[in-house]
Design an enzyme around this catalytic site. Structure first.
Site, PDB file in Angstrom:
ATOM      1  N   GLY A  39       0.802  -1.219   0.000  1.00  0.00           N
ATOM      2  CA  GLY A  39       0.000   0.000   0.000  1.00  0.00           C
ATOM      3  C   GLY A  39       0.832   1.265   0.000  1.00  0.00           C
ATOM      4  CB  SER A  67      -7.584  -8.536  -0.754  1.00  0.00           C
ATOM      5  OG  SER A  67      -6.310  -9.052  -0.406  1.00  0.00           O
ATOM      6  CG  ASN A  68      -2.381  -7.263  -2.426  1.00  0.00           C
ATOM      7  OD1 ASN A  68      -1.626  -8.099  -2.904  1.00  0.00           O
ATOM      8  ND2 ASN A  68      -2.623  -7.209  -1.126  1.00  0.00           N
ATOM      9  CG  LEU A  69      -5.974  -5.997  -7.514  1.00  0.00           C
ATOM     10  CD1 LEU A  69      -6.772  -6.599  -8.662  1.00  0.00           C
ATOM     11  CD2 LEU A  69      -4.556  -5.643  -7.968  1.00  0.00           C
ATOM     12  CD  GLN A  70      -8.922  -1.000  -0.317  1.00  0.00           C
ATOM     13  OE1 GLN A  70      -7.833  -1.537  -0.100  1.00  0.00           O
ATOM     14  NE2 GLN A  70      -9.526  -0.221   0.571  1.00  0.00           N
ATOM     15  NE  ARG A  71      -4.063  -2.423   1.222  1.00  0.00           N
ATOM     16  CZ  ARG A  71      -4.598  -3.607   0.974  1.00  0.00           C
ATOM     17  NH1 ARG A  71      -5.734  -3.700   0.303  1.00  0.00           N
ATOM     18  NH2 ARG A  71      -4.017  -4.715   1.380  1.00  0.00           N
ATOM     19  CE  LYS A  84       1.696  -7.423  -2.780  1.00  0.00           C
ATOM     20  NZ  LYS A  84       1.381  -6.831  -1.459  1.00  0.00           N
ATOM     21  CB  CYS A 186      -4.814  -2.563   6.359  1.00  0.00           C
ATOM     22  SG  CYS A 186      -3.733  -3.397   5.187  1.00  0.00           S
ATOM     23  CB  CYS A 323      -9.261 -14.395  11.674  1.00  0.00           C
ATOM     24  SG  CYS A 323      -7.506 -14.064  11.891  1.00  0.00           S
TER      25      CYS A 323
END
Length: 358
Positions: A39, A67-71, A84, A186, A323
């Site tokens: 991020g 889920s990384n692509l949101q930020r 990455k 996060c 979780c």
């Protein structure tokens, strides 16, 4: 000095007071190491690349997940599952072909930190855990490198510059790490998608100020930002006389209370094997909204309701708690073992994010 293409690419710096060709040459001759391509690392890397920092190192051993692509705006859906570091360089080279990139597909550790830091002028910390932050701080002090710090939490962010011209360090501001699992990352609580971009850009700003000898470096100062109110505060702090370092710690995980080789942990690989041969009960301790989005089965009791509903588990002998990334489930595992010390209760290391990568 500069090619025709570079003269065009850096024109806005050339005509900018206090930068000019002299400042741009300093950028071209500089070497910056970025820890983490997530991020914070994404915007840092983009702006340092665009600015023309000559050599940029990237330390990260993670792969891109959806889920990384949101930020993490360096990546696309086509990058999912790929390292990455290589994905970042592929994009960054398209932004500026005049920059040299060095990638280190590994985590920062006590074994590589000093040798990596010694090769660069400035270090940027884009990590998301306390053990890496303390390690980065200590390695920066020992190698006499300025460290650009950034951190995010839900809607809030922090930026500071440590060890710049012998200025205060991270340990001067935070002498001791918080209690293990007391501050979720996060992956557990979420983060506003634009916040890493704001904080990462501010980190990159500090790098450029240092390289070009501009005023206002956040040395001995902590900038805090609330992205909802847009209120900013700058807190000043002094160098502590109690910070004395002669070498790196042997184990930063232990220092930060992160347990390693915990017998009450089970990896995704191990769980996959034992599920085929043993009668186990999976326990999901995430929020209902998270479970509705995706789960791997089993009973659902959110962590905040666990103590009130523990009696419902008294007849179950073997429980695997999970979780999102293993933080809340680690807390749940300890709570359950205090109540049922004779039961076989284990935490799924890395949570369902690790499971989904199998």
């Amino acid at each position: 000095m500069f090619s025709t293409e570079e003269n065009t690419q850096y024109n806005r710096h050339f005509i900018l007071d206090k930068i000019g060709k002299e400042g741009q040459l300093k950028l071209k001759n500089s070497k910056v190491l970025v820890i983490g391509a997530g991020g914070l690392g994404c915007p840092v890397l983009q702006y340092l690349t665009a600015a023309g920092v000559g050599t940029i190192g990237i330390v990260d051993n993670d792969t891109v997940s959806r889920s990384n692509l949101q930020r993490q705006i360096l990546y696309t859906v086509e990058d999912i599952g790929k390292p990455k570091t290589s994905c970042a360089v592929n994009r960054l080279q398209q932004l500026n072909p005049f920059v040299t990139f060095r990638t280190y597909e590994e985590w920062l550790t006590t074994k590589n930190a000093l040798s990596l830091f010694s090769q660069y002028d400035i270090i940027v910390d884009g990590s998301d855990n306390f053990q890496t932050r303390y390690l980065s701080n200590d390695a920066a002090i020992l190698t006499k490198k300025p460290l650009i710090y950034g951190a995010i939490y839900k809607f809030e962010g922090q930026v500071s510059v440590f060890n710049y011209n012998n200025s205060p360090s991270y340990r001067c501001l935070f002498p001791d790490p918080p209690k293990a699992n007391s501050i979720p990352n996060c992956s557990e609580i979420g983060v506003l998608g634009v916040l890493p971009g704001i904080i990462g850009a501010l980190q990159a700003n500090e790098v450029l100020k240092i390289i070009c000898n501009l005023n206002g470096v956040l040395s001995g100062k902590l900038l805090t930002l609330d992205s909802l109110s847009l209120q900013q505060n700058i807190l000043q702090f002094k160098k502590s006389k109690h910070v004395t370092l002669t070498k790196l710690l042997d184990n930063y995980e232990v220092f930060c209370g992160v347990e390693t080789n915990n017998p009450n942990e089970i990896s995704s690989e191990e769980l996959k094997e034992v599920l085929q041969t043993k009668n186990l009960t999976l326990l999901d301790v995430r929020k209902t909204s998270e479970r509705d989005n995706f789960h791997i089965g089993g009973i659902h009791i959110p962590l905040h309701k666990l103590e009130a509903q523990m009696e419902s588990l008294k007849n179950i002998d073997s429980i695997i708690v999970y979780c999102q990334v293993g933080q809340r489930s680690s807390i749940a595992t300890k709570i359950l073992l205090e109540k049922y010390p004779n039961k076989n209760i284990k935490n799924l290391t890395g949570g369902i994010e690790a499971w989904s990568k199998l």
